[in-house]
Design a protein around this motif. Structure first.
Motif, PDB file in Angstrom:
ATOM      1  N   GLN A 158       0.888  -0.952   0.065  1.00  0.00           N
ATOM      2  CA  GLN A 158      -0.230  -0.024   0.006  1.00  0.00           C
ATOM      3  C   GLN A 158       0.907   1.115   0.080  1.00  0.00           C
ATOM      4  OE1 GLN A 158      -2.728  -0.037   3.229  1.00  0.00           O
ATOM      5  NE2 GLN A 158      -3.577  -2.063   2.679  1.00  0.00           N
TER       6      GLN A 158
ATOM      7  N   SER B 198       0.134   0.857 -12.187  1.00  0.00           N
ATOM      8  CA  SER B 198      -0.113  -0.480 -12.475  1.00  0.00           C
ATOM      9  C   SER B 198       0.926  -1.148 -13.555  1.00  0.00           C
ATOM     10  CB  SER B 198      -1.506  -0.435 -13.372  1.00  0.00           C
ATOM     11  OG  SER B 198      -1.797  -1.696 -13.920  1.00  0.00           O
TER      12      SER B 198
ATOM     13  N   ILE C 163       0.991  -4.936 -12.007  1.00  0.00           N
ATOM     14  CA  ILE C 163      -0.335  -5.255 -11.129  1.00  0.00           C
ATOM     15  C   ILE C 163      -1.321  -4.838 -11.887  1.00  0.00           C
ATOM     16  CG2 ILE C 163       0.861  -5.699  -8.804  1.00  0.00           C
ATOM     17  CD1 ILE C 163      -0.226  -3.070  -7.869  1.00  0.00           C
TER      18      ILE C 163
ATOM     19  N   THR D 124      -6.230  -3.406  -8.849  1.00  0.00           N
ATOM     20  CA  THR D 124      -5.142  -3.647  -7.353  1.00  0.00           C
ATOM     21  C   THR D 124      -4.887  -2.415  -6.964  1.00  0.00           C
ATOM     22  OG1 THR D 124      -5.015  -6.017  -8.118  1.00  0.00           O
ATOM     23  CG2 THR D 124      -3.382  -4.976  -6.433  1.00  0.00           C
TER      24      THR D 124
ATOM     25  N   SER E 252      -7.598  -0.473  -5.404  1.00  0.00           N
ATOM     26  CA  SER E 252      -7.833  -1.204  -3.890  1.00  0.00           C
ATOM     27  C   SER E 252      -6.869  -0.664  -2.834  1.00  0.00           C
ATOM     28  CB  SER E 252      -7.910  -2.663  -4.116  1.00  0.00           C
ATOM     29  OG  SER E 252      -9.037  -3.099  -5.179  1.00  0.00           O
ATOM     30  N   ARG E 253      -5.481  -1.076  -3.119  1.00  0.00           N
ATOM     31  CA  ARG E 253      -4.650  -0.540  -2.455  1.00  0.00           C
ATOM     32  C   ARG E 253      -4.523   0.906  -1.926  1.00  0.00           C
ATOM     33  NH1 ARG E 253       0.692  -4.124  -4.855  1.00  0.00           N
ATOM     34  NH2 ARG E 253      -0.120  -6.100  -4.208  1.00  0.00           N
TER      35      ARG E 253
END
Length: 193
Positions: free
Chosen positions: A145, A163, A168, A172, A175-176
């Motif tokens: 995070q 990303s 990733i 994701t 979300s992090r």
């Protein structure tokens, strides 16, 4: 252009006239001077002209209604008015939060006292806020995070760039960020931290 000492005295006197005599001319002068500055401040905080104007109107209404509470021994008029604006902004954000569970980064990164003078270097002010309010809590974030937050908010990379750089999925990254913002909000709201 910064507020000069004579301007501060002028605005303190205007607040006194408003408090004692409900002087509409003094209020008009105060409004003419501060409304554009508050609007610029609101635009920076909200990124939305309608919300910025709502903040200006609520702030200046509070100035009219609460002028008797101004105490020059505790600070200058511009600081008092911008403190009212900050409180109005917090109220607006609370209303927004009660309607929406999601926290935005602006809710964290622009928390705190506001400069009383114009001309303060914006980047310098943002960096101070970041260092003072948020950065100490970064170390407590899980590494994944923290990496995403640093890339997005400190290195100013887009979600897509992060990303690709970290290999990733975009979801994701988002979300992090959301999880990190939740953790940071809790850390900042916790009086023990």
């Amino acid at each position: 252009m910064s507020v000069q000492p004579q301007d501060n005295a002028q605005w303190e006197q205007a607040l006194t006239f408003i408090a004692v005599d409900r002087d509409k001319q003094a209020y008009s002068q105060l409004f003419s001077y501060f409304a554009p500055r508050l609007k610029a401040f609101g635009l920076k905080m909200f990124g939305n002209e309608q919300q910025a104007m709502e903040m200006v109107q609520d702030t200046m209404l509070n100035v009219w209604q609460k002028a008797r509470l101004f105490d020059a021994s505790r600070g200058c008029a511009s600081t008092w008015i911008f403190t009212i604006a900050r409180n109005v902004r917090f109220d607006m954000l609370r209303k927004k939060q009660s309607r929406k569970d999601e926290l935005s980064a602006d809710d964290l990164f622009f928390d705190g006292d506001y400069p009383e003078q114009e001309g303060t270097d914006s980047n310098e002010w943002d960096l101070w806020l970041l260092a003072e309010k948020v950065a100490p809590h970064f170390a407590k974030l899980p590494p994944a995070q923290r990496d995403v937050m640093e890339k997005v908010y400190l290195e100013e990379k887009s979600h897509q760039e992060v990303s690709e750089e970290l290999a990733i999925p975009l979801g994701t990254v988002k979300s992090r960020i959301r999880l990190a913002l939740d953790r940071l909000r809790e850390a900042i709201d916790d009086p023990r931290s």
